[in-house]
Design an enzyme around this catalytic site. Sequence first.
Site, PDB file in Angstrom:
ATOM      1  N   GLU A 169      -8.646  -4.082  -2.800  1.00 19.79           N
ATOM      2  CA  GLU A 169      -8.103  -3.294  -1.686  1.00 19.79           C
ATOM      3  C   GLU A 169      -8.884  -1.999  -1.535  1.00 19.79           C
ATOM      4  OE1 GLU A 169      -3.959  -2.424  -1.236  1.00 19.79           O
ATOM      5  OE2 GLU A 169      -3.369  -4.338  -2.124  1.00 19.79           O
ATOM      6  N   TRP A 188      -8.900  -4.119   2.652  1.00 15.66           N
ATOM      7  CA  TRP A 188      -7.515  -4.259   3.096  1.00 15.66           C
ATOM      8  C   TRP A 188      -7.443  -3.852   4.539  1.00 15.66           C
ATOM      9  CZ3 TRP A 188      -3.628  -6.644   0.889  1.00 15.66           C
ATOM     10  CH2 TRP A 188      -2.332  -6.398   1.315  1.00 15.66           C
ATOM     11  N   TYR A 232      -8.278   3.818  -2.964  1.00 15.04           N
ATOM     12  CA  TYR A 232      -8.156   4.382  -1.614  1.00 15.04           C
ATOM     13  C   TYR A 232      -8.737   5.774  -1.430  1.00 15.04           C
ATOM     14  CZ  TYR A 232      -5.563   0.370   0.026  1.00 15.04           C
ATOM     15  OH  TYR A 232      -5.206  -0.903   0.408  1.00 15.04           O
ATOM     16  N   ASP A 235       4.741  -2.463   0.841  1.00 11.09           N
ATOM     17  CA  ASP A 235       4.319  -2.062   2.192  1.00 11.09           C
ATOM     18  C   ASP A 235       4.136  -3.259   3.105  1.00 11.09           C
ATOM     19  OD1 ASP A 235       1.329  -0.726   3.663  1.00 11.09           O
ATOM     20  OD2 ASP A 235       3.421  -0.236   4.177  1.00 11.09           O
ATOM     21  N   ASN A 241       1.068  -7.340  -8.415  1.00  7.94           N
ATOM     22  CA  ASN A 241       0.300  -6.427  -7.571  1.00  7.94           C
ATOM     23  C   ASN A 241       0.687  -5.002  -7.908  1.00  7.94           C
ATOM     24  OD1 ASN A 241      -1.532  -5.800  -5.246  1.00  7.94           O
ATOM     25  ND2 ASN A 241       0.323  -4.738  -4.601  1.00  7.94           N
ATOM     26  N   GLU A 242      -0.280  -4.291  -8.490  1.00  9.28           N
ATOM     27  CA  GLU A 242      -0.127  -2.864  -8.758  1.00  9.28           C
ATOM     28  C   GLU A 242       1.100  -2.509  -9.586  1.00  9.28           C
ATOM     29  OE1 GLU A 242      -0.578  -0.446  -5.399  1.00  9.28           O
ATOM     30  OE2 GLU A 242      -2.680  -0.950  -5.312  1.00  9.28           O
ATOM     31  N   LYS A 252      -4.682  -1.059   8.823  1.00  4.49           N
ATOM     32  CA  LYS A 252      -5.960  -1.136   8.099  1.00  4.49           C
ATOM     33  C   LYS A 252      -6.708  -2.440   8.390  1.00  4.49           C
ATOM     34  CE  LYS A 252      -4.733   1.992   4.310  1.00  4.49           C
ATOM     35  NZ  LYS A 252      -3.254   2.085   4.563  1.00  4.49           N
ATOM     36  N   TYR A 271      -5.984   7.659   1.093  1.00  2.29           N
ATOM     37  CA  TYR A 271      -4.819   8.299   0.489  1.00  2.29           C
ATOM     38  C   TYR A 271      -5.173   9.564  -0.290  1.00  2.29           C
ATOM     39  CZ  TYR A 271      -1.956   4.442   2.032  1.00  2.29           C
ATOM     40  OH  TYR A 271      -1.307   3.531   2.822  1.00  2.29           O
TER      41      TYR A 271
END
Length: 599
Positions: free
Chosen positions: A508, A553, A470, A166, A413-414, A572, A474
């Site tokens: 985040e 974030w 999130y 993203d 990352n993730e 954000k 989300y």
Amino acid sequence: MEKGLLYPVTNKFREDQKLDGLWDFKFDPAEQGEAKGWTTGFDDPIKMPVPASFNDFFTDKDSREYTGDFWYAKKFFVPTYMDGKAIQLRFGAATHRATVYVNGKEIRSHEGGFLPFTADISDAVKLGKENIVALKMNNELHRDALPAGDTATLKNGKKMAKPFFDFYNYSGLNRSVHLLAVPKENIYDYSTTYEVSDDQATVHYSVEATKDADVKVSLADEDGNVVATSEGKSGDLVVKNPTLWQVRDAYLYTIKFELIDGGKAVDEYSDEIGLRTIEIKGHEILVNHKSVYLRGFGRHEDSIYAGRAFDLNVERRDMNLMDWIGANSFRSSHYPYDEQVYKFADREGILITDEVPAVGFKMAAASFLGGLDQSFFDGDWIDELYKKHIDQVRDMIKRDKNHPSVLAWSLCNEPDTSTDSAVPYFTKLFNDSKDLDPEKRPRTFTLNEDDTFEKSKCLQFPDFYLLNRYPGWYHKWGYEISDGEAGLRAELDEWKNSDIDKPIVFSEYGADTEPGLHKLPSIMWSEEYQIELLDMFDRVFDSYDFVRGEQPWNLADFQTVEGNMRVNGNKKGIFTRDRQPKAAAFFLKKRWTSLPLDY
Ligand SMILES: CCCN1C[C@@H](O)[C@H](O)[C@@H](C(=O)O)C1
């Protein structure tokens, strides 16, 4: 892997000339640049600033969105006094890959758009004359490269980047280009580790040089007073009554290495270092044996006009914003930043979690952005991807290991760690990286919300945990945020009731927020809602003593691909993209400036 990544300096043995400014630039969609002789320059160039991403300068969408081959070229003069030196070009970042030509001769290629590389051009340059450097570059995304994605070909034949991440695929010579002249026998690397107490600090150093020669070492304080000396390619510098490097109270010493050959100095390299130690002990993060609670941000190198290019002006503003708000840390999400950022953080006493661009290694992220429908680590691209991944981990640690600001290494990352196929990949990654950092700083990666305490198969690897969560945005958003809080507490209760005793940092969490949008009571996208969400997370953090950091974030709004979930990028930010505060900035300032360092 690069042999040496020391930051360029000018001294009595070395010269560093920046080649920044306007370069010739040209797209090469037909991939015929070599055949057309562009290795020695090309006609009808676009005059392109360096360092800069090329994308946002253009007024047409085909150019902004261009994906494929493109060329840079620049004439440069090599003075005769450089004769007898190793003459090099050092590229701070060429995103994502490059092949370097000098006077038409192919010198080398490099893969990875966020770390420096050096081309030795000694045999290709004409001394006392004008030379030309040309780069063939490419910004396509692939599943077996970092950052991960796809490159689609549209029906009109044009290529299009399909990121599994993203942030916008800003491309080009995003960091400075240096013309260097260094002694043929030179120092090409050094490392330091530390032992500290209130009345004494010991710097264990080692030096890498092209020749097995003598080395003289000295350490000077901020006033230039030499406080310790040593000899040999490795050894100890003992400092009585040291001034330690502390979080938000930095003190930098200058270490100087002299390479002595035949009784005389032939090379010299100096750098600023901080005397401090980093440890994880139980669920505490310790700096100089004292517990630290991280407050700060996930960031991006992102600004209007120059895209992902390093901009000293933006960095100065960001450092001032972080000082103003009471931050003491940030993550270099989702890639290593320009070296000057770490130098800034060294001086500001800020802690950095340094992250390699291993982002998009997850089906959810891909489906979020329109991609995979399988576990990422079941793919047939994994072997080729791993070679690039570990190579960039090696170079990130080699480049950044001597900064006191570097707290930890984020190796991904993730990633998709909820399937068994992730385990062999992470087993290898953590085995292959365990000895890269002489200081043995903690290694970790961020865990996405699908990678919970019960679902992740890779919790055995990180030295501490970075959670990206999130609820409130989300899922369980808006009026349902109370269920989001309940779910977050339920997950942390599982961590609490487990036998794991490692720190958790929330790396985040946040809400897209349109600056100036106000609603009473709140509504999503309003400034009021962003504060409500942050306040909910803070309530949760304050309930668990193993939560040792909060990094919402993002520091600032930033550019992403266009899409029905993005309003000209990701909003954000606690600050807008032009670095002005949303209401949440004042909320966080009030909380963070009231927290003690070891909260
Ligand atoms: C859900 C993926 C985690 N996180 C990654 C980051 O790069 C994105 O910008 C952020 C977001 O969607 O705001 C989510």
